[in-house]
Design an enzyme around this catalytic site. Structure first.
Site, mmCIF file in Angstrom:
data_model
loop_
_atom_site.group_PDB
_atom_site.id
_atom_site.type_symbol
_atom_site.label_atom_id
_atom_site.label_comp_id
_atom_site.label_asym_id
_atom_site.label_seq_id
_atom_site.Cartn_x
_atom_site.Cartn_y
_atom_site.Cartn_z
ATOM 1 N N ARG A 107 0.820 -1.228 0.000
ATOM 2 C CA ARG A 107 0.000 0.000 0.000
ATOM 3 C C ARG A 107 0.844 1.265 0.000
ATOM 4 N NH1 ARG A 107 -5.640 -1.057 2.006
ATOM 5 N NH2 ARG A 107 -5.863 1.195 2.113
ATOM 6 N N ASP A 116 -3.522 -0.859 -3.771
ATOM 7 C CA ASP A 116 -4.528 -1.199 -2.774
ATOM 8 C C ASP A 116 -5.190 -2.472 -3.298
ATOM 9 O OD1 ASP A 116 -6.734 -1.587 -1.254
ATOM 10 O OD2 ASP A 116 -7.524 0.450 -1.424
ATOM 11 N N LYS A 142 2.009 -18.240 4.689
ATOM 12 C CA LYS A 142 0.958 -18.373 5.694
ATOM 13 C C LYS A 142 0.645 -17.018 6.338
ATOM 14 C CE LYS A 142 3.222 -18.919 9.952
ATOM 15 N NZ LYS A 142 3.482 -19.402 11.183
ATOM 16 N N ASP A 163 6.253 -23.435 3.473
ATOM 17 C CA ASP A 163 6.476 -23.727 4.886
ATOM 18 C C ASP A 163 7.973 -23.545 5.048
ATOM 19 O OD1 ASP A 163 7.297 -25.016 7.264
ATOM 20 O OD2 ASP A 163 5.413 -26.103 7.317
ATOM 21 N N HIS A 164 8.391 -22.464 5.695
ATOM 22 C CA HIS A 164 9.813 -22.134 5.601
ATOM 23 C C HIS A 164 10.703 -23.189 6.253
ATOM 24 C CE1 HIS A 164 9.542 -20.410 9.688
ATOM 25 N NE2 HIS A 164 10.855 -20.488 9.714
ATOM 26 N N ASP A 174 0.090 -21.740 14.750
ATOM 27 C CA ASP A 174 1.285 -21.034 14.286
ATOM 28 C C ASP A 174 2.439 -21.991 13.991
ATOM 29 O OD1 ASP A 174 2.787 -18.598 13.784
ATOM 30 O OD2 ASP A 174 3.811 -18.945 15.698
ATOM 31 N N HIS A 197 4.861 -26.369 10.584
ATOM 32 C CA HIS A 197 6.253 -26.815 10.712
ATOM 33 C C HIS A 197 6.375 -28.170 11.416
ATOM 34 C CE1 HIS A 197 6.634 -22.735 9.560
ATOM 35 N NE2 HIS A 197 6.617 -22.193 10.764
ATOM 36 N N LYS A 201 6.637 -20.244 23.026
ATOM 37 C CA LYS A 201 7.365 -18.974 23.081
ATOM 38 C C LYS A 201 7.877 -18.774 24.500
ATOM 39 C CE LYS A 201 5.876 -17.246 18.979
ATOM 40 N NZ LYS A 201 6.818 -17.195 17.847
#
Ligand code: BG6
Length: 485
Positions: free
Chosen positions: A46, A89, A144, A173-174, A231, A236, A334
């Site tokens: 944007r 946009d 994702k 999927d890294h 997540d 993963h 985390k």
């Protein structure tokens, strides 16, 4: 493999992922002469940049995120010349014509990297199609989140499929771009040693840990909607399970490898609603210490109360002949004690110990595949401690150590996105996730969430800097299994 494309179009070109990963990765490929000659990279977002302003923006990102030994002013200068920019946009179809004009001739092929908010998939795909940017020589890479459950993921996949057939759709999927993850295939299928014991007869259980020390990192709204299960596990961790558990594919190609992975994903035993509280544990970090610093809890970072899980541990099973009765313990979170991604394969003990009467104690063999931050494969084997054994035989567990860091010390470790962007540009789908895989993943995850909802499961608090709530430890301990720490 199909032909490399002549142009790359990056959506989200001013976002965090672009700055930290995509631009440094593309630069890395450029600097090593791996990008096709003449490939141009058009960024879009944007923000109202022109080409010059975007090049300045990219230069700043490279300055901040490239390791010092990779910065080469002349290579950076040449790389920036590949870049241009078109503001867009994406919610309005009209702007796509100007984007197509900016891209110009795409007869040599176009690769699109799309990372966008879920509600923008529809307008974006429509806009691309209307502007002639979805033809047979255009392929699209999707980052994702691609939905938050099976239904929403199907909706997004249907929208994409209305313009891009599966063979031109590259879901990222890294983790699959990581060298050590690809090494699982080399370990399993490049050696004859492991395969005969790689099954329920030889293996007691498998542990997969992806622990992080970071907290929310400013991604509050995304993470609050997502939580650790969506997540990290949905993508993963389940990909790691698939690579560990799959049957040997016949070839190294996108069809053979993905055919085998999807069979595993479909064999995951559904966690029944009444089992959800036994077979899964959720947690949420509170205040504590991370890497020597006092840190806030999740809800303090978020600024409101929340039931989103920042930790999840699961006892999973793959219901097929090879894996019957072998638990796969998964955990991720985390603000845990360490940053670590690893797979531990615990083998069964020997059927009979000849040493026990002489005082010798055996530990069953264990294979540790450390994906990050260190990269190694370590097989723990029993050895006799040197000595005359007058007071008994002493045995010790010693590591057979393959340090990939040392063994391949001269080889630069690439960012996972370098591999994936190059494969997207060149059209190799092997390391991308096929629709049937994603859907099998969501199906399993949705069932877990349904169990949490039905049982009103709330995350248990844990202090930042720990290994998650104690229930995560109890999940394995009651089976006599200890997490590898
Ligand atoms: C991403 C998640 O997919 O993977 C993040 O959205 C997580 O929350 C990241 O931090 C972990 O990736 P890596 O490569 O650092 O293990």
């Amino acid at each position: 493999m199909s032909q490399p494309v002549g142009k790359l179009l990056l959506f989200g070109a001013t976002g965090d992922l672009a700055q930290r990963m995509l631009l440094p990765s593309l630069y890395g490929l450029h600097a090593d002469g791996l990008l096709p000659e003449g490939l141009t990279i058009t960024g879009t977002a944007r923000s109202d940049h022109d080409d010059a302003a975007y090049r300045d923006f990219a230069a700043r990102a490279l300055d901040e995120f490239l390791p010092a030994d990779r910065k080469d002013d002349s290579a950076v200068g040449k790389f920036l010349e590949r870049l241009n920019y078109q503001p867009l946009d994406a919610s309005k179809t009209e702007g796509f014509a100007a984007l197509a004009d900016k891209l110009g001739d795409i007869s040599h092929g176009l690769a699109i990297f799309l990372s966008t908010a879920p509600w923008l998939f529809g307008p974006t795909i429509m806009g691309l199609e209307a502007a002639g940017l979805a033809g047979h020589n255009v392929r699209i890479g999707l980052e994702k989140p691609l939905g938050k459950d099976l239904q929403s993921s199907r909706e997004i996949n249907d929208i994409v499929a209305s313009a891009f057939p599966e063979e031109r759709t590259f879901r990222i999927d890294h983790y699959l771009g990581k060298e050590t993850v690809q090494n699982i295939l080399a370990l399993r299928f490049g050696n004859s040693l492991f395969e005969p014991v790689w099954n329920a007869q030889g293996i007691d259980h498998v542990q997969i840990t992806i622990s992080e020390t970071v907290g929310l990192e400013g991604r509050t709204s995304y993470y609050e909607e997502s939580g650790a299960l969506r997540d990290m596990v949905q993508n993963h961790m389940l990909q790691l399970v698939a690579l560990i558990a799959m049957e040997p594919p016949a070839r190294f190609d996108g069809t053979a490898i993905r055919d085998e992975k999807v069979k595993v994903l479909r064999s995951l035993r559904k966690i029944a609603v009444n089992e959800a509280a036994n077979l899964t544990v959720t947690g949420q970090y509170g205040a504590g210490a991370s890497k020597g610093e006092i840190v806030d809890g999740y809800t303090d970072e978020l600024g409101k109360a929340s039931n989103t899980e920042t930790f999840v541990a699961i006892k999973a099973h793959v219901d097929n002949w090879r894996w019957q009765g072998v638990p796969f313990y998964l955990r991720t979170g985390k603000r845990l004690a360490e940053r670590r991604s690893e797979i531990v394969v615990q083998f069964k003990p020997v059927p009979h110990s000849i040493f026990s009467e002489r005082g010798g104690q055996l530990h069953a063999n264990k294979l540790v595949i450390r994906l990050q931050p260190e990269e190694y494969i370590r097989l723990l084997v029993m050895a006799k401690q040197p000595g005359l054994d007058r007071d008994g035989i002493r045995l010790r567990e010693v590591p057979l150590n393959l340090s990939l860091d040392t063994e391949f010390a001269g080889t630069r470790r690439r960012i996972a996105y370098e591999r994936l962007l190059l494969d997207l540009i060149e059209g190799d789908p092997t390391l991308f996730v096929r629709r049937d895989e994603v859907e099998a993943q969501w199906e399993w995850i949705d069932q877990i969430r349904a169990g949490w909802e039905a049982n009103d499961v709330k995350p248990k608090p844990y202090a930042s800097g720990n290994w998650g709530p104690s229930a995560g430890i109890a999940l394995t301990e009651r089976d006599g299994v200890t997490w590898n720490e």
